[in-house]
Design an enzyme around this catalytic site. Structure first.
Site, mmCIF file in Angstrom:
data_model
loop_
_atom_site.group_PDB
_atom_site.id
_atom_site.type_symbol
_atom_site.label_atom_id
_atom_site.label_comp_id
_atom_site.label_asym_id
_atom_site.label_seq_id
_atom_site.Cartn_x
_atom_site.Cartn_y
_atom_site.Cartn_z
ATOM 1 N N CYS A 342 0.848 -1.192 0.000
ATOM 2 C CA CYS A 342 0.000 0.000 0.000
ATOM 3 C C CYS A 342 0.888 1.249 0.000
ATOM 4 O O CYS A 342 1.764 1.386 -0.843
ATOM 5 C CB CYS A 342 -0.960 -0.055 1.182
ATOM 6 S SG CYS A 342 -2.202 1.255 1.205
ATOM 7 N N LEU A 343 0.685 2.182 0.938
ATOM 8 C CA LEU A 343 1.503 3.393 0.984
ATOM 9 C C LEU A 343 2.969 3.064 1.224
ATOM 10 O O LEU A 343 3.852 3.820 0.807
ATOM 11 C CB LEU A 343 1.001 4.321 2.094
ATOM 12 C CG LEU A 343 -0.389 4.923 1.929
ATOM 13 C CD1 LEU A 343 -0.709 5.831 3.100
ATOM 14 C CD2 LEU A 343 -0.485 5.702 0.640
#
Length: 610
Positions: A342-343
């Site tokens: 993800c991030l």
């Protein structure tokens, strides 16, 4: 100041010096500091925006109003489109009348005039085919279809405004769906009759209990059964490094020999790391150690108000780079398989590109799990990102010092309101059912905060301006580009991901000049990643685009890539194994010679921060 002249007209004259000065402690005259007034007005606006944001879940009213007025003005000046919409409305009513007549005669055998969207599960029950409930359902779906046509088919409206208004109208319409009410939901009516209304009594108690849990900031019912370090996040290991932002966990080897190249996992700082180390049966960390890999994991600190000025660059430097430096010391300079989720994958991409610029070749491969580097097609999250929305969020975060987990959760729930909001309303409060929390749900409630400056940097530079993908993002004053990455890349997208849509993840094929193995797994942003072997109904597509191959569009790739049944985890470990050296004795825990003494047992201390 104003004075009178001979003809009686006022004249503007300069005020005397004493009116424009203040007295210092020494008695000397000092000019008024006009920037103090500017700061007062600016802070007043920020505070008012903060108070407003607390009532709107962080959504900018100005951005919503802008979308509405853009649409309304263009529609008001388009009489042809108005007539067309009127004709569509008449046609919809005619279709509904014909269906109602057929349903009254044929009942469940009546052919519907409109079908729900593929991901709309609200009307799947067989009882929705019975009269009059089939009429209720068809009228709602026709109404939904007409509004979609009305807000998206007006020429001249900005694309983002049209999509935002369409999203807003869906949220409003979903409130009035017949599934949400006792008298128009056949399943709820049948349950109420069978239980003499006791389902509604249980639903009331469920509602009151949920209110109490919300007030006390507790997790969902049953989440107390999943305790960090006891039932989840139990893979053995040691914290071998700690700074202000991270703890680095080195996991205990599970095999006599391991590949010399370790795996370093960078999770998103919006989540606790143990999504990748849940129960032993579905722990990716345990699976990797069982396959003969040395695994390191970053555990992010949960920031508070004192971390308001922590930047995105601090996360790269004190997070990814500090972890890489520590891992390199433990494994004696062996190259590293780096993976970002993800991030964490976005952050890893910036770090890897900066390393390439410095000719730092410590990364053997890079894996991006449901991560994006190009945000032009980042799904419905982009509806919340423009100058108005970011400024509004910045004012809210400036007052708090961070973005709170509950404020983030609201936006994500709206993206899938039918699944994450209204289905719970029906099951918990109308049917009186309460399903016990499972490990992934308990983890989801254990969220973290994000510092003001870091989140502002991320939203503006990466999400709004797309600087990383378009070559404008700088590290230490130098622009970085993902085209400088020449190590093999493994990129995973998931089919129903509403946070990182798979077509957006697929853009690593465009952004880099190297071999890219892309995998599209069944499931969503979390469940598609946490997909251990043996999970029912799992499948994935997988194909490699080599550096010299021609580019395929996402749809072409989807049509051509072979499909495999089961979990993608074995495919990834095989991919890593092919790019790793022959197994040998595992490294020691930590690196005492370099000051990396084991500090405590996994999962460390940062994961417990609230």
């Amino acid at each position: 100041m104003l004075t009178k002249v001979e003809d009686g007209r006022p004249e503007l004259r300069s005020a005397p010096a004493s009116a424009c000065t203040t007295k210092s402690e020494s008695g000397a005259a000092e000019p008024l500091r006009t920037h103090d007034h500017d700061a007062f007005y600016h802070n007043l606006d920020r505070h008012l925006h903060y108070l407003l944001a607390r009532t709107t879940a962080g959504v900018s009213p100005a951005a919503c109003a802008n979308a509405y007025f853009d649409w309304a003005i263009h529609l008001a000046t388009s009489p042809g489109r108005q007539l067309e919409l009127f004709g569509e409305a008449v046609h919809q009513w005619t279709r509904l009348a014909d269906f109602a007549k057929a349903a009254a005669l044929a009942g469940a055998d009546a052919t519907p005039c409109i079908l729900p969207r593929l991901n709309d599960k609200r009307f799947r029950s067989e009882r929705w085919k019975e009269f009059p409930f089939n009429v209720y359902g068809q009228s709602f779906l026709l109404w939904e279809e007409w509004w979609h046509s009305a807000v998206t088919g007006v020429r001249g409206v900005e694309k983002q405004n049209a999509e935002r208004l369409d999203f807003m109208m869906r949220q409003v319409l979903d409130v009035y769906a017949p599934t949400n009410f006792l008298l128009t939901n056949p399943d709820v009516l049948l349950r109420t009759q069978a239980e003499a209304g006791f389902n509604l009594v249980r639903g009331l108690w469920n509602f009151l209990e949920d209110l109490k849990r919300l007030r006390d900031r507790e997790g969902p019912d049953g989440s107390e059964n999943y305790r960090v370090g006891e039932t989840v996040a139990v893979t053995p290991g040691k914290v071998i490094f700690r700074n202000h932002l991270i703890e680095l966990i080195q996991y205990t080897p599970a095999t006599p020999e391991v590949h010399p190249e370790p795996i370093l996992i960078i999770p998103a700082w919006i989540m606790k790391f143990y999504i990748l180390d849940l129960r032993p049966e579905n722990s990716l960390v345990k699976y990797l150690t069982d396959q003969g890999f040395t695994v390191f994991m970053v555990s992010w600190r949960n920031p508070g108000q004192e971390d308001r000025d922590t930047s995105f660059e601090d996360y790269r430097r004190l997070g990814v780079m500090a972890a890489i430096d520590a891992v390199s010391k433990v494994v004696g300079g062996q190259k590293i398989h780096a993976a970002g989720y993800c991030l964490g994958g976005t952050l890893l991409a910036t770090a890897a590109a900066a390393m390439a610029l410095d000719n730092d070749d410590r990364l053997k491969t890079v894996t991006f799990l449901a991560a994006q580097a190009d945000f032009r097609e980042a799904g419905e999250l982009t509806l919340f990102i423009d100058e108005s929305q970011i400024s509004f969020l910045e004012d809210m975060m400036q007052e708090q010092g961070f973005l709170d987990s509950t404020q983030m959760a609201g936006a994500f729930q709206l993206l899938r309101s039918n699944d994450l909001i209204w289905s719970h309303v029906i099951n918990r409060y109308l049917l009186g059912e309460r399903k016990p929390a499972f490990d992934l749900l308990a983890w989801n409630a254990d969220a973290t905060r994000m510092p003001y400056r870091m989140h502002s940097d991320y939203l503006r530079s990466l999400f709004l301006n797309n600087d990383l993908a378009e070559g404008r993002y700088t590290v230490d004053g130098r622009a970085i580009a993902l085209t400088d990455l020449h190590m093999p890349i493994f990129a995973l997208g998931t089919e129903t991901d509403h946070v990182a849509p798979w077509r957006s993840v697929y853009k690593f094929n465009i952004l880099s000049d190297t071999d890219v193995t892309f995998v599209l797994a069944s499931g969503g942003h979390n469940a598609g990643v946490v997909s251990p072997p043996g999970s029912p109904g799992r499948s994935y597509r997988m194909a490699t685009k080599f550096e010299d191959d021609s580019f395929e569009s996402p749809d072409e790739w989807h049509a051509n890539a072979p499909k495999f049944e089961g979990s993608w985890w074995p495919a990834w470990t095989d991919w890593l194994g092919e790019r790793s050296s022959k197994k040998s004795a595992p490294p020691l825990m930590g690196a005492s010679r370099d000051g990396l003494e084991p500090l405590e047992n996994a999962p460390g201390t940062y994961v417990y921060q609230r």
